[in-house]
Design a protein around this motif. Structure first.
Motif, mmCIF file in Angstrom:
data_model
loop_
_atom_site.group_PDB
_atom_site.id
_atom_site.type_symbol
_atom_site.label_atom_id
_atom_site.label_comp_id
_atom_site.label_asym_id
_atom_site.label_seq_id
_atom_site.Cartn_x
_atom_site.Cartn_y
_atom_site.Cartn_z
ATOM 1 N N ARG A 92 -4.016 -23.587 55.775
ATOM 2 C CA ARG A 92 -3.425 -22.243 55.773
ATOM 3 C C ARG A 92 -2.504 -22.052 54.576
ATOM 4 O O ARG A 92 -2.516 -20.991 53.938
ATOM 5 C CB ARG A 92 -2.659 -22.009 57.070
ATOM 6 C CG ARG A 92 -3.548 -21.801 58.291
ATOM 7 C CD ARG A 92 -2.713 -21.531 59.533
ATOM 8 N NE ARG A 92 -3.545 -21.193 60.670
ATOM 9 C CZ ARG A 92 -3.367 -20.132 61.447
ATOM 10 N NH1 ARG A 92 -2.383 -19.292 61.215
ATOM 11 N NH2 ARG A 92 -4.174 -19.903 62.466
ATOM 12 N N GLU A 93 -1.741 -23.067 54.257
ATOM 13 C CA GLU A 93 -0.854 -22.969 53.094
ATOM 14 C C GLU A 93 -1.665 -22.820 51.811
ATOM 15 O O GLU A 93 -1.312 -22.055 50.912
ATOM 16 C CB GLU A 93 0.034 -24.207 53.028
ATOM 17 C CG GLU A 93 1.071 -24.296 54.145
ATOM 18 C CD GLU A 93 1.896 -25.564 54.078
ATOM 19 O OE1 GLU A 93 1.792 -26.284 53.049
ATOM 20 O OE2 GLU A 93 2.637 -25.845 55.033
ATOM 21 N N ARG A 94 -2.759 -23.555 51.725
ATOM 22 C CA ARG A 94 -3.623 -23.454 50.540
ATOM 23 C C ARG A 94 -4.244 -22.065 50.450
ATOM 24 O O ARG A 94 -4.323 -21.479 49.353
ATOM 25 C CB ARG A 94 -4.706 -24.532 50.621
ATOM 26 C CG ARG A 94 -5.645 -24.573 49.430
ATOM 27 C CD ARG A 94 -6.678 -25.667 49.633
ATOM 28 N NE ARG A 94 -7.719 -25.597 48.621
ATOM 29 C CZ ARG A 94 -8.866 -26.282 48.656
ATOM 30 N NH1 ARG A 94 -9.096 -27.116 49.680
ATOM 31 N NH2 ARG A 94 -9.773 -26.143 47.707
ATOM 32 N N ASP A 134 -1.168 -15.330 58.796
ATOM 33 C CA ASP A 134 -1.292 -16.003 60.088
ATOM 34 C C ASP A 134 -1.937 -15.088 61.128
ATOM 35 O O ASP A 134 -2.761 -15.533 61.942
ATOM 36 C CB ASP A 134 0.083 -16.466 60.575
ATOM 37 C CG ASP A 134 0.569 -17.709 59.850
ATOM 38 O OD1 ASP A 134 -0.289 -18.464 59.352
ATOM 39 O OD2 ASP A 134 1.795 -17.909 59.775
#
Length: 537
Positions: A328-330, A385
């Motif tokens: 998710r961060e990527r 998100d």
């Protein structure tokens, strides 16, 4: 045939009299009559009507060739609704399927479940239709369904790649390219009207230019078109157009650009520059055209906002990555910083506030009709998100309406003589209004209200131009001996109430629709006839 000659014909099946005939070529209209016999246009004349089984006085209304839907996603809907109701009422008599590289065949039995899941957000589920191991078996099944409209189909790059490589996120080997070329040749032999790709969709997003060139080498001898949703319509638009044009130049295949648009603020106001790419390509000898829908918003799958690597090697891998914090961060960084060249980064280009959820697999009314930004606020989450959570909850089955364009760019593109009309309509419970309103909106807004083009030119864009693009030699023009696909409408009354909030609205002003010499709409009412046929090259 001399339109002023004395009539010596036998009894016709139908004669349309007192018609304002717009023949589809762009030529000025004229008052006259059209005779139909045995599914063909028997005569076009200014003389008095000859004997006929049925004489239909249209009272000065327009009589035009049936509209040809240049970009349709009715591949599986035809088995659920063989009347193709949203299209029938717009005056559409022919649809071109297999768009964006996502076709119904060739799919081997072991692959049908996964490919059906991939297709469901664009062209519906394959479950009700069965497995199609070849385009020939698919087209036979369509004929067995007895559709009301004529249907032709393109070979799908993504389907062919999936059959050879699955969802592999890499370039093809020489052996795999050979296998893809063989499958493409089989599909062309089965009657496909050309080849389509969608270079923002998995798995063809992983193909390189060499793969496109290899497939177009197979296509080239047929003179059938290569139809593309190019790699980017936004941030990387001009680079993507350059790649597309270079493929046509290198392989000498006709090119057709799907749903031509300028997506996102970076490209707004550059319609004339984008059109110049098409004009320069034609000066270089590349046969290039485009289609367009008359809206500033598009519609696709929510999963299209994910970076290419996030699609994994199948749905289960994608869902695993969506649950993983590091992934998710990527994804957040890729979207925010445009770190992946040529990836169509819709969220970064248009913003989460312009991505509207129109349909989810579970039918949850608390989600449909909200933007990603609104859902994020409601959940006290970041937009990314909220997006990823929704994809997980719905197992990727989420459709969106994405507000990406600007009205003046849409209007400028429409006025180009190289651009025809296609709705790109996706069938769902809460569809984009283009599914029900594209063709009447052209007549009402772009012709009558804004006077962007003449009615004769608008009809050409909806008839003879797409017929020429897809090689439909017997359609698109009112001329003796050609197919009797006709529409009668009153342009002063033709309009649509279909909107983003209430799309399922049938248009007004379209009186009669005739396919292969039979009424499918008469005096505004469906007849129940299903005279459509598959169109095989």
């Amino acid at each position: 045939m001399n339109p002023f000659a004395e009539d010596s014909r036998t009894v016709s099946d139908i004669v349309f009299t007192d018609a304002r005939i717009i023949d589809g070529t762009g030529a000025p209209s004229f008052r006259g009559r059209v005779s139909v016999k045995n599914g063909k246009i028997e005569e076009v004349s200014r003389n008095e009507a000859p004997d006929a089984d049925e004489v239909v006085d249209v009272g000065g209304a327009v009589l035009a060739p049936g509209f040809i839907e240049a970009h349709s996603h009715s591949d599986f809907e035809v088995f659920e609704d063989p009347f193709l109701t949203p299209k029938l009422h717009q005056g559409i008599t022919t649809e071109i399927l297999g768009q964006d590289g996502l076709g119904p065949a060739p799919v081997s039995p072991g692959h049908v479940d996964e490919w059906s899941a991939r297709m469901q957000t664009l062209s519906g589920s394959a479950e009700s239709a069965g497995v199609f191991e070849s385009m020939s078996t698919y087209l036979d099944a369509v004929d067995d369904a007895r559709p009301a409209l004529n249907l032709g189909i393109l070979a799908g790059h993504g389907t062919i790649r999936f059959e050879v490589m699955g969802m592999a996120g890499r370039t093809a080997t020489t052996e795999e390219l050979d296998q893809m070329k063989e499958l493409l040749q089989e599909s062309l032999d089965d009657g496909c009207l050309g080849l389509s790709t969608g270079l923002i969709y998995h798995p063809q997003i992983h193909s390189d230019t060499e793969e496109l060139l290899a497939l177009c080498d197979v296509l080239s001898p047929t003179n059938r078109p290569f139809v593309a949703h190019i790699r980017s319509e936004g941030h990387w638009l001009f680079e993507a157009m350059y790649e597309f044009i270079s493929v046509g130049y290198e392989t000498d295949v006709p090119l057709h650009l799907s749903h031509f648009k300028l997506s996102g603020r970076k490209q707004h106001g550059k319609a004339n520059l984008a059109l110049s790419f098409l004009e320069i390509a034609r000066e270089m000898g590349v046969d290039i055209t485009a289609d367009q829908y008359p809206y500033v918003a598009g519609s696709t799958s929510l999963s299209a906002v994910l970076p290419p690597w996030a699609h994994g090697d199948g749905a289960e891998e994608t869902l695993r990555l969506l649950r993983e914090p590091a992934s998710r961060e990527r994804m957040a960084a890729d979207i925010r910083d445009f770190r992946i060249p040529f990836w169509e980064n819709d969220a970064g280009t248009v913003g989460w506030e312009n991505i509207l959820i129109c349909d989810v697999g579970s039918g949850r009314s608390d989600i449909e009709g909200m933007t990603i930004s609104e859902i994020a606020e409601k959940r006290d989450a970041t937009p990314l998100d909220a997006c990823l959570d929704l994809l997980v909850e719905e197992e990727l089955n989420v459709r969106i309406i994405i507000f990406l364009g600007r009205e003046d760019d849409v209007e400028t593109i429409f006025q180009s003589p190289l651009v025809c009309v296609g709705s790109d309509g996706l069938v769902s419970e809460n569809p984009h209004p283009r599914l029900y309103g594209t063709y009447p909106k052209i007549i009402d807004e772009f012709v009558r209200e804004k006077n962007l083009v003449s009615l004769e030119e608008a009809v050409r864009k909806m008839t003879s131009l797409p017929a020429r693009i897809y090689g439909l030699q017997s359609k698109g023009i009112i001329r003796e001996g050609l197919d009797a696909d006709l529409v009668s409408f009153r342009p002063e009354w033709t309009s649509t109430e279909s909107s983003y909030n209430n799309a399922k609205q049938l248009p007004t002003g379209i009186d009669h629709v005739i396919v292969n010499g039979e009424f499918i709409l008469k005096d505004g009412q469906e007849t129940g006839n299903k005279p459509g046929k598959t169109l095989r090259a």
